[in-house]
Structure formats: structure tokens, C-alpha cells
Design a protein around this motif. Structure first.
Motif, PDB file in Angstrom:
ATOM      1  N   ASP A  11      21.750 142.182 149.736  1.00  0.00           N
ATOM      2  CA  ASP A  11      22.871 141.241 149.844  1.00  0.00           C
ATOM      3  C   ASP A  11      24.095 141.969 150.385  1.00  0.00           C
ATOM      4  O   ASP A  11      24.871 141.442 151.163  1.00  0.00           O
ATOM      5  N   ASP A  26      26.674 151.557 146.816  1.00  0.00           N
ATOM      6  CA  ASP A  26      26.054 150.524 145.976  1.00  0.00           C
ATOM      7  C   ASP A  26      25.200 149.620 146.844  1.00  0.00           C
ATOM      8  O   ASP A  26      25.659 149.130 147.874  1.00  0.00           O
ATOM      9  N   PHE A  28      23.414 146.134 146.557  1.00  0.00           N
ATOM     10  CA  PHE A  28      23.244 144.918 145.756  1.00  0.00           C
ATOM     11  C   PHE A  28      22.096 144.103 146.351  1.00  0.00           C
ATOM     12  O   PHE A  28      22.113 143.753 147.533  1.00  0.00           O
ATOM     13  N   LEU A  29      21.092 143.821 145.528  1.00  0.00           N
ATOM     14  CA  LEU A  29      19.905 143.080 145.985  1.00  0.00           C
ATOM     15  C   LEU A  29      19.743 141.835 145.132  1.00  0.00           C
ATOM     16  O   LEU A  29      20.373 141.708 144.076  1.00  0.00           O
ATOM     17  N   ASP A  30      18.858 140.916 145.560  1.00  0.00           N
ATOM     18  CA  ASP A  30      18.486 139.849 144.628  1.00  0.00           C
ATOM     19  C   ASP A  30      17.400 140.415 143.713  1.00  0.00           C
ATOM     20  O   ASP A  30      16.833 141.474 143.972  1.00  0.00           O
ATOM     21  N   VAL A  64      20.755 149.672 138.143  1.00  0.00           N
ATOM     22  CA  VAL A  64      21.645 148.819 137.349  1.00  0.00           C
ATOM     23  C   VAL A  64      21.038 147.427 137.308  1.00  0.00           C
ATOM     24  O   VAL A  64      21.443 146.542 138.082  1.00  0.00           O
ATOM     25  N   PRO A  65      20.052 147.189 136.433  1.00  0.00           N
ATOM     26  CA  PRO A  65      19.324 145.911 136.453  1.00  0.00           C
ATOM     27  C   PRO A  65      20.207 144.688 136.171  1.00  0.00           C
ATOM     28  O   PRO A  65      19.933 143.613 136.695  1.00  0.00           O
ATOM     29  N   THR A  66      21.279 144.854 135.421  1.00  0.00           N
ATOM     30  CA  THR A  66      22.158 143.711 135.114  1.00  0.00           C
ATOM     31  C   THR A  66      22.655 143.011 136.367  1.00  0.00           C
ATOM     32  O   THR A  66      22.860 141.796 136.377  1.00  0.00           O
ATOM     33  N   VAL A  67      22.898 143.788 137.422  1.00  0.00           N
ATOM     34  CA  VAL A  67      23.374 143.191 138.674  1.00  0.00           C
ATOM     35  C   VAL A  67      22.392 143.434 139.819  1.00  0.00           C
ATOM     36  O   VAL A  67      22.740 143.251 140.981  1.00  0.00           O
ATOM     37  N   SER A  68      21.135 143.805 139.489  1.00  0.00           N
ATOM     38  CA  SER A  68      20.114 144.077 140.516  1.00  0.00           C
ATOM     39  C   SER A  68      20.660 145.002 141.589  1.00  0.00           C
ATOM     40  O   SER A  68      20.573 144.723 142.789  1.00  0.00           O
ATOM     41  N   ALA A  69      21.269 146.089 141.154  1.00  0.00           N
ATOM     42  CA  ALA A  69      21.884 147.013 142.102  1.00  0.00           C
ATOM     43  C   ALA A  69      21.389 148.423 141.871  1.00  0.00           C
ATOM     44  O   ALA A  69      20.950 148.786 140.786  1.00  0.00           O
TER      45      ALA A  69
END
Lengths: 110, 467
Positions: A11, A26, A28-30, A64-69
Motif C-alpha cells: 500500500d 516502513d 505497509f501491506l494489506d 508489526v502485525p497490528t498494522v500489517s507492516a
């Protein structure tokens, strides 16, 4: 093996200084792509060391699984604002990471 | 007392604080209605950051601010008037970009002018954070200084080379100023979180939500879906914190809030502050509605040793630059060979014509439109135009400019090796050389263990009364 680049499936990939002596990136992925990238095990300190011409032992990678990052940090190769530093804010350094080839997750379109 | 009684008593006496953060940088601007809205939502204090190292070592090196005075004063006027009218404190951290003593005085001068013009009365605290090299040499001898990766152990010479050194204050000096009756606190260099932490910890709120909330809102609206629309209201209470955007069209989502721990942080879960480490790895992020987010589960672990981080900037030389544009297709298709030829000839001529030793100067040739930004990491190499930025650094300005002048005919006319004719490249202005003046570098990445949390900082309290 079919491949996409990290930049094509993320993303957002951003780069910035983390203080004057570190660069942090960073990705950021889905949720699905985050799992897929994790499974490929392509993002390692050695890969990052190669991409950025830095010592792999200094590279830190965090999931960082909380934000798929995924966060990648390493010491700045050139001191911030030094004669050979061309990116004071570290904000344009994501390009090599974005170009990283990731084996295409099976059964998915990019 | 039974557990149930205690729990309900705690619930009844639940404490909380609301802090308005209007923007991530004083001078960055904000819609004035976002301040009105924050006050209406019950802000107990206004906190705003005024500095950063992100723009480089020049500001700490010289004690000058990056932000335009008019913009800073404009923002300060709105905030000061709002805070005084609502009888709530206003806190400004890292004044003047680098938080030097001159930065604090710069903002204090504005505050006094605004007070006179707007007929305001308030108690002003100035907290200074500059450190003397001699004091730090003593700390070094005492073995109270530690390097942070990737720095090496500190030397006395490095400390003495700094034109300015600051310590990043934690919340304690700010809390002390508030307890002494300050309405407006202008702090020198402080951690991004210290202002908010001072307000919340003073009220006995828990450390985990305090430090995590403080970190989340330190860039104002950057933790929302519309970063340029305005800042946020942070509420910290006994069990967590909540973030609300001040602009009605912006939203905080669990993702925007969680993502802010990643911003400008090498580690996404841990943040070291002077008294210890914030750990957000077990934090939960919950949308209370489409625009407001609740965070719980952040913890703070006290460190064995209280430490203050140091920043120091040292003069490393003087610089001169030249810009030249290349559009010649033949040169462009052999730009690597051209650059190597250029570099070799400049070095030769500086040595023979100026007699300047190779280890007393350095220069950089960067090729905009080709690989200036990424250098050897650049994957693309096609360009129909390249801007050459030649940058030289030497021990004094005159030498730097002399070297640039020696390079000038080469930047103007250098052909490819073996070429028959002499080109002339495109210079944008005359004279071609621009003297950049003194150049600085950050040379400290170390912490010091102080005698007490406030011992490294000096506070002055004054009453301003133009009401």
C-alpha cells in the motif's frame, strides 16, 4: 517463478530519518500480502544489506502485525547533511526496497 | 477495604487529562477553528513541538531557527491568546528548531511582544537545555556517558569541537515549572513526548498510556487521515488514551494511530525516554466510532539508570557550490567517463595550481536527473538532461571558493576524453560559485546519566502583565 516487486503489492513504502544516525523504512501491506511476504522469507538482513550497501549485522527488521507492516532500520551510510549525503531527510530512500522482487503469492493476482 | 470497593472508588475518582496538540511544528500553521474546537472539547493544556533534528545539523550548529519568524509568531499568537483566555497552560518544546538557549529567547521575545499587543498576563517559564563541554568532559571522566549505536565511545576532543550541545530534557523540568505556577512554558531541547508527559504524569496518570499517547500526538494531525487539516485532542486516563482529530472532516483510525509509533522511529515497539522505555507491543487499538480511537495496553518500564540524550553539532568546514546543466547527448551517454575525467583533473589542478593538500579538502559531484539522490543504489540510468551540482568543503571559505574557481573551466568546458571539440555547458547564473558558508555535522549520539532529572537544565520564571 512468477514475481512481483514489493512496491507493486505494498500500500505504501516510506523512508525517513530516525534521528540523525539511522534510516528507517516502513512497508505497509494489506493483511494477505503481509502474510505472503512473511512466508517468502525474502526480507532478511542480508537482502537489505545488498540492496542498500550496508553491513547486514547492523540491519534491524521488525514485523508489526497490528498494522500489517514491516519496518527495516539501519545506520545511515552517510552522516546526515555531510558532503556526500544527498538526502537530508532520508525521505527518498525507499526506491531500492520497492524494487525488490517478491515471489508471487500462489493463486493471487498482483 | 474490599477489592470491589476499591475498584468502584477508583472508577468514581477516575482522573483524566485532555491535551490539545495543534500541529507537529510551531510555524507549520493550523486552521484557527481547530483550536476553538479543542478548547470546546475541554482541553486542559496546549502542547506544541517547535523543533527537530530532521532538517540537519546547521540549526544546532549556529543556534538559528529553520522556521520563518512570521509564521512562528503567527501560530504562537493564536495559541497564546487561546490558552490565556481559557486559563490553561501552553507548552512549547525544542524552541528555535534545535532547542538552543537562543531559540528559547527567540520565542520568549515573541511571547512578550504578543502579550503587549494583545494585553495578556501570564507567568512565563523559560527552561534552558544547552550544556557546556567542560561539564560533559567531567561526566565523561566520571564514566557517566554511553554511546548509542552506531556511535563509538565519546572523546573529550569531540565534545570540545561542538559549537552547541543540548540535552533532551524529559518531563521533570517542565513539571517543576508548572508546579511553580508557570502558565506558559518555553522549553529548550526536549524529547518529543516530554511536554505531554509533564502534564499527564503530574496528575498521577499511568506512564504507559502517557508516553504512548504523547508519542502518538507529537506530530499533530499526522496520526489522522488528513494530516494538513489540523491537530488532535489527546485524552489520557487511568487505563489508556483516546485520540480525536480537531478537524471535523479528518479521522483517526486504528491504523493511523498504530502507524505513528513507526514514524521516525528505528524500533516500532520500544521508545526510550529519560526515565525508561515505552513498550507498545501489547497495545490494542480500537475504533470508538468512525473518527476516534482508543488505545490500551501500553506499558512503561523504568530503567536502571535515568539518562539524558545529547545532541551536538560541530563546525566541519566551509563550502562553495556550483551548478551546471548538461544537455549534450554525447556527454550524457558517457556521463560516468566524463565524471571520472572531471574528478581526476580537478584533483590534479587543485594540487598543482593551489598547492592545497588532498586531505584538507573534499568535493562531491552529484548528477541530478541521473543518480544524485540514490547514488550507487540507483536502478535507472537514462536521462536527456543532467544537472551537475559541484560541492566543495575546505578548512576556510576562501580555499573552498578557490577550489570551485579552479573547477570552473572544467565544469564549463570539459569534453569527453579524446573528443575533438570543446563543449560549453549551461550555467544558470554569474558568478557561478555560491558560497554556502560554514558547514556542520552532528557528532554526538550519546547519553549522559545526570545527578538528577532536572540538574542539567536551568529554569527562569517571570511574570508578564499587560492586561
Amino acid at each position: 517463478m512468477p514475481e512481483v516487486t514489493l512496491g507493486e503489492i505494498a500500500d505504501l513504502i516510506r523512508a525517513k530519518n530516525a534521528g540523525p544516525f539511522w534510516i528507517t523504512l516502513d512497508v505497509f501491506l494489506d493483511a494477505e500480502h503481509y502474510e505472503a511476504v512473511d512466508r517468502t522469507e525474502v526480507l532478511t538482513p542480508d537482502t537489505v544489506g545488498r540492496l542498500y550497501n550496508v553491513d547486514p549485522d547492523t540491519v534491524r527488521i521488525f514485523r508489526v502485525p497490528t498494522v500489517s507492516a514491516i519496518k527495516i532500520s539501519f545506520p545511515r551510510p552517510a552522516s546526515q547533511g555531510s558532503l556526500h549525503d544527498h538526502d537530508m531527510h532520508g525521505g527518498q530512500q525507499e526506491v531500492p526496497l520497492a524494487g525488490l522482487a517478491i515471489p508471487r503469492p500462489e493463486g493471487r493476482d498482483p | 477495604m474490599s477489592e470491589q470497593h476499591t475498584a468502584s472508588a477508583r472508577h468514581t475518582h477516575r482522573s483524566r487529562v485532555r491535551i490539545l496538540v495543534p500541529t507537529g511544528m510551531l510555524g507549520g500553521g493550523f486552521p484557527p477553528e481547530t483550536i476553538t474546537r479543542g478548547i470546546e472539547l475541554g482541553a486542559d493544556a496546549i502542547a506544541v513541538d517547535a523543533g527537530s533534528t530532521d532538517s540537519g545539523p546547521f540549526y544546532l550548529g549556529t543556534g538559528q531557527a529553520k522556521t520563518a519568524a512570521a509564521q512562528v509568531e503567527h501560530d504562537l499568537r493564536v495559541l497564546l491568546c487561546a490558552a490565556v483566555k481559557a486559563s490553561i497552560p501552553l507548552l512549547v518544546g525544542s524552541c528555535g528548531t534545535s532547542g538552543t538557549d537562543s531559540g528559547v529567547d527567540w520565542i520568549a521575545g515573541m511571547a512578550r511582544r504578543i502579550a503587549a499587543e494583545e494585553h495578556l498576563a501570564f507567568t512565563l517559564a523559560r527552561i534552558y537545555s544547552e550544556q557546556s563541554a567542560d561539564d560533559l568532559v567531567a561526566a565523561l571522566t566520571d564514566d557517566r556517558i554511553r554511546p548509542l549505536a552506531p556511535a563509538r565511545p565519546l572523546t573529550e576532543a569531540t565534545l570540545k569541537s561542538c559549537s552547541h550541545i543540548v540535552g533532551l530534557m524529559g518531563h521533570e523540568p517542565i513539571s517543576a515549572a508548572l508546579r511553580s505556577g508557570a502558565d506558559v512554558v518555553l522549553a529548550g531541547r526536549a524529547t518529543d513526548t516530554a511536554l505531554v508527559a509533564a502534564i499527564a504524569l503530574d496528575r498521577g496518570l499511568p506512564a504507559g498510556p502517557t508516553w504512548h499517547g504523547a508519542k502518538t500526538v507529537e506530530c499533530g494531525g499526522l496520526c489522522t487521515t488528513n494530516p494538513i487539516a489540523g491537530g488532535v485532542l489527546l485524552e489520557i486516563d487511568d487505563t489508556g488514551f483516546t485520540v480525536t482529530p480537531l478537524d471535523t472532516s479528518a479521522a483517526c483510525t486504528p491504523r493511523t494511530i498504530a502507524a505513528h509509533m513507526l514514524y521516525e522511529n528505528a524500533n516500532p515497539f520500544e521508545l526510550r525516554e529519560p526515565p525508561g522505555t515505552l513498550d507498545t507491543s501489547d497495545a490494542t487499538y480500537r475504533a470508538l466510532d468512525s473518527r476516534v480511537v482508543r488505545v490500551e495496553g501500553s506499558v512503561f518500564e523504568s530503567a536502571e539508570t535515568y539518562t539524558i540524550k545529547l545532541e551536538g553539532s560541530a563546525l566541519v568546514g566551509y563550502e562553495t557550490i556550483t551548478v551546471a546543466g548538461i544537455r549534450d547527448p554525447a556527454v550524457l551517454s558517457n556521463i560516468e567517463a566524463w565524471t571520472e575525467f572531471l574528478t581526476t583533473l580537478i584533483a590534479d589542478r587543485v594540487s598543482t595550481a593551489l598547492g592545497v593538500a588532498g586531505d584538507t579538502y573534499d568535493f562531491d559531484v552529484s548528477r541530478y536527473g541521473y543518480d544524485a539522490v540514490l547514488g550507487a543504489l540507483e536502478p535507472e540510468h537514462s536521462s536527456h538532461e543532467i544537472g551537475i551540482l559541484f560541492r566543495v568543503r575546505a578548512g576556510d571559505q576562501a580555499t573552498a571558493t578557490a577550489i570551485a574557481k579552479v573547477a570552473n573551466p572544467l565544469l564549463l568546458h570539459l569534453p569527453l576524453p579524446g573528443a575533438q571539440s570543446m563543449p560549453s555547458f549551461a550555467f544558470p547564473f554569474s558568478p557561478a560559485e555560491i558560497e554556502r558558508g560554514p558547514a556542520y555535522e552532528f557528532v554526538l549520539n550519546h547519553t549522559v546519566a545526570p545527578a538528577t532529572p532536572t540538574s542539567m537544565f536551568r529554569t527562569e520564571i517571570t511574570t508578564i502583565d499587560h492586561a
